[in-house]
Design a protein around this motif. Structure first.
Motif, mmCIF file in Angstrom:
data_model
loop_
_atom_site.group_PDB
_atom_site.id
_atom_site.type_symbol
_atom_site.label_atom_id
_atom_site.label_comp_id
_atom_site.label_asym_id
_atom_site.label_seq_id
_atom_site.Cartn_x
_atom_site.Cartn_y
_atom_site.Cartn_z
ATOM 1 N N GLU A 223 0.706 -1.121 -0.069
ATOM 2 C CA GLU A 223 0.048 -0.087 0.089
ATOM 3 C C GLU A 223 0.905 1.321 -0.155
ATOM 4 O O GLU A 223 1.783 1.417 0.653
ATOM 5 N N MET A 224 0.584 2.296 -0.927
ATOM 6 C CA MET A 224 1.193 3.426 -0.846
ATOM 7 C C MET A 224 2.808 3.432 -1.191
ATOM 8 O O MET A 224 3.487 3.847 -0.115
ATOM 9 N N ALA A 225 3.026 2.497 -2.093
ATOM 10 C CA ALA A 225 4.602 2.008 -2.464
ATOM 11 C C ALA A 225 5.172 3.479 -2.550
ATOM 12 O O ALA A 225 4.810 4.523 -3.168
ATOM 13 N N THR A 226 6.625 3.425 -2.114
ATOM 14 C CA THR A 226 7.566 4.342 -2.333
ATOM 15 C C THR A 226 8.864 4.017 -2.086
ATOM 16 O O THR A 226 9.215 2.527 -2.196
ATOM 17 N N TYR A 227 9.781 4.802 -2.701
ATOM 18 C CA TYR A 227 11.426 4.597 -2.654
ATOM 19 C C TYR A 227 11.803 3.808 -1.238
ATOM 20 O O TYR A 227 12.579 3.043 -1.326
ATOM 21 N N GLU A 228 11.195 4.357 -0.053
ATOM 22 C CA GLU A 228 11.628 3.909 1.371
ATOM 23 C C GLU A 228 11.311 2.652 1.102
ATOM 24 O O GLU A 228 12.029 1.698 1.946
ATOM 25 N N HIS A 229 10.345 1.733 0.612
ATOM 26 C CA HIS A 229 10.330 0.314 0.804
ATOM 27 C C HIS A 229 11.716 -0.355 0.077
ATOM 28 O O HIS A 229 12.005 -1.633 0.585
ATOM 29 N N TRP A 230 12.294 0.232 -0.832
ATOM 30 C CA TRP A 230 13.472 -0.564 -1.316
ATOM 31 C C TRP A 230 14.674 0.156 -0.937
ATOM 32 O O TRP A 230 15.694 -0.124 -1.459
ATOM 33 N N LYS A 231 14.799 1.152 -0.345
ATOM 34 C CA LYS A 231 15.949 2.026 0.293
ATOM 35 C C LYS A 231 17.040 0.998 0.464
ATOM 36 O O LYS A 231 18.157 1.306 -0.058
ATOM 37 N N ASP A 232 16.834 0.104 1.265
ATOM 38 C CA ASP A 232 18.081 -0.674 1.879
ATOM 39 C C ASP A 232 18.757 -1.401 0.808
ATOM 40 O O ASP A 232 19.976 -1.440 0.535
ATOM 41 N N SER A 233 17.861 -2.073 0.226
ATOM 42 C CA SER A 233 18.402 -2.850 -0.917
ATOM 43 C C SER A 233 19.122 -1.961 -2.296
ATOM 44 O O SER A 233 20.169 -2.466 -2.638
ATOM 45 N N ILE A 234 18.344 -0.957 -2.389
ATOM 46 C CA ILE A 234 19.180 0.012 -3.382
ATOM 47 C C ILE A 234 20.443 0.399 -2.887
ATOM 48 O O ILE A 234 21.303 0.384 -3.644
ATOM 49 N N LEU A 235 20.503 1.019 -1.810
ATOM 50 C CA LEU A 235 21.632 1.582 -1.302
ATOM 51 C C LEU A 235 22.838 0.363 -1.213
ATOM 52 O O LEU A 235 24.062 0.985 -1.250
ATOM 53 N N GLN A 236 22.384 -0.911 -0.985
ATOM 54 C CA GLN A 236 23.393 -1.889 -0.847
ATOM 55 C C GLN A 236 23.817 -2.229 -2.419
ATOM 56 O O GLN A 236 25.003 -2.262 -2.793
ATOM 57 N N ALA A 237 22.856 -2.120 -3.396
ATOM 58 C CA ALA A 237 23.319 -2.272 -4.679
ATOM 59 C C ALA A 237 24.067 -1.152 -5.224
ATOM 60 O O ALA A 237 25.081 -1.278 -6.043
ATOM 61 N N ASN A 238 24.248 0.209 -4.690
ATOM 62 C CA ASN A 238 24.741 1.439 -5.159
ATOM 63 C C ASN A 238 26.097 1.161 -4.528
ATOM 64 O O ASN A 238 26.606 2.351 -4.709
ATOM 65 N N THR A 239 26.424 0.485 -3.858
ATOM 66 C CA THR A 239 27.766 0.582 -3.020
ATOM 67 C C THR A 239 28.693 -0.472 -3.785
ATOM 68 O O THR A 239 28.440 -1.291 -4.594
ATOM 69 N N GLY A 240 29.948 -0.131 -3.920
ATOM 70 C CA GLY A 240 30.985 -0.649 -4.555
ATOM 71 C C GLY A 240 31.792 -0.016 -5.748
ATOM 72 O O GLY A 240 31.622 1.322 -5.529
ATOM 73 N N ARG A 241 32.657 -0.465 -6.086
ATOM 74 C CA ARG A 241 33.493 0.314 -7.379
ATOM 75 C C ARG A 241 32.727 0.854 -8.380
ATOM 76 O O ARG A 241 32.103 0.211 -8.940
ATOM 77 N N VAL A 242 32.790 2.043 -8.658
ATOM 78 C CA VAL A 242 32.026 2.773 -9.730
ATOM 79 C C VAL A 242 32.870 2.461 -10.926
ATOM 80 O O VAL A 242 34.038 3.061 -11.000
#
Length: 321
Positions: A223-242
């Motif tokens: 219900e009322m989906a937002t970025y916050e629902h995936w925030k932890d997974s997204i931040l984890q994916a966004n870490t590492g060598r660019v």
């Protein structure tokens, strides 16, 4: 490209959302922070004011213009580094625009050749060009996801229909659900796919179709989906060598390489087809029946591979009059 040892690389999460009008797709997309918004159908008109998540935006509709906008954004390295998410709302408008552009070309060709415009439609060739242009745009976005940018694509929903054979032998199409209005098979390219709809009270709900981040399981309803629902997974994916731009193979480069392979193979194929025609004419002179030749050669001389064409040529040469 070559094999390398695995390492943790910074990756963007790719999200596709679709569904009925007014179901919350655009509000969901606008919850992603630090975004470059491509507002192709003005869906965000009433949501963008005072939205701190939007760094920059474009209202381009054509695939070519959007790709040019993205190239300009990338050229501004300081601004590009601040962008965490690229949003297209909606890809359906871009996809439909490609169809309209192709249809206009077809209609102009009909007028030039004095044919009825109403009788013209898009051929497999035009559909192939539409898919190529669409894939170039999506490919460019996915290059950015390899550089750590999240991609959110909004699509309009449409009825999903399946053919059903009736007792009298006729076939009718029955609505079996809702799908996205975009290129077929698009869902395979995304990490998260959400179908939006409205609750009985009109509030937004999202059903999870697919989630590679494993934040939710298929058929979970949010219900009322937002970025916050995936925030932890997204931040984890966004870490590492660019990865640098030079490390990421562009889709255009891949297409050019494959095109050269087709060109090289195509030249040889043309030579064999020419030989097939010459041998077929010679066999007719030797008394081989035409229907026997056609059965081997085929009516269109359209071969899918060099091997197939070579086999036909060898069979022809072995024929006796």
């Amino acid at each position: 490209m070559a094999f390398t040892r695995p390492e943790k690389l910074c990756e963007g999460v790719r999200i596709l959302v679709y569904g009925e009008s007014g179901s919350g797709k655009t509000p969901f997309a606008l919850t992603f922070p630090s975004q470059a918004l491509i507002d192709a159908d003005s869906s965000a008109t009433f949501y963008k004011n005072n939205n701190q998540n939007i760094l920059v935006m474009s209202t381009s509709v054509s695939a070519k213009a959007i790709m040019e906008d993205l190239s300009e954004l990338e050229a501004d390295s300081e601004l590009f580094s601040q962008v965490n998410t690229i949003v297209i709302d909606s890809i359906s408008r871009v996809y439909e625009n490609l169809q309209h552009a192709a249809l206009k070309v077809v209609e102009n060709r009909a007028i030039k050749n004095q044919r009825m415009v109403e009788a013209e439609g898009l051929s497999p060739k035009e559909w192939g060009i539409i898919k190529l242009v669409y894939d170039r745009l999506i490919g460019k976005l996915f290059e950015y996801s390899k550089m750590g940018k999240n991609i959110v694509i909004v699509a309009e929903g449409k009825d999903e229909k399946e053919p059903v054979k009736q007792p009298d032998g006729t076939v009718t199409f029955v609505t079996v659900g809702t799908t996205y209005n975009s290129s077929k098979g698009a869902e395979y390219d995304f990490d998260v796919v959400l179908q939006f709809s409205k609750n009985k009270d009109g509030s937004s709900i999202a059903r999870v179709i697919k989630d590679r981040t494993m934040t939710f399981t298929p058929n979970n309803v949010i219900e009322m989906a937002t970025y916050e629902h995936w925030k932890d997974s997204i931040l984890q994916a966004n870490t590492g060598r660019v990865r640098s731009r030079e490390e990421i193979e562009k889709l255009d480069s891949v297409i050019d390489k494959d095109a050269n392979e087709f060109k090289a193979g195509g030249g040889k194929l043309e030579e064999i087809v020419t030989s097939i025609k010459e041998v077929a004419r010679q066999k007719m002179k030797e008394g081989v029946p035409k229907d026997k030749l056609v059965a081997i050669v085929g009516a269109s001389l359209d071969y899918s591979s060099l091997q197939e064409a070579e086999n036909v040529l060898n069979k022809l040469k072995s024929l006796k009059g």
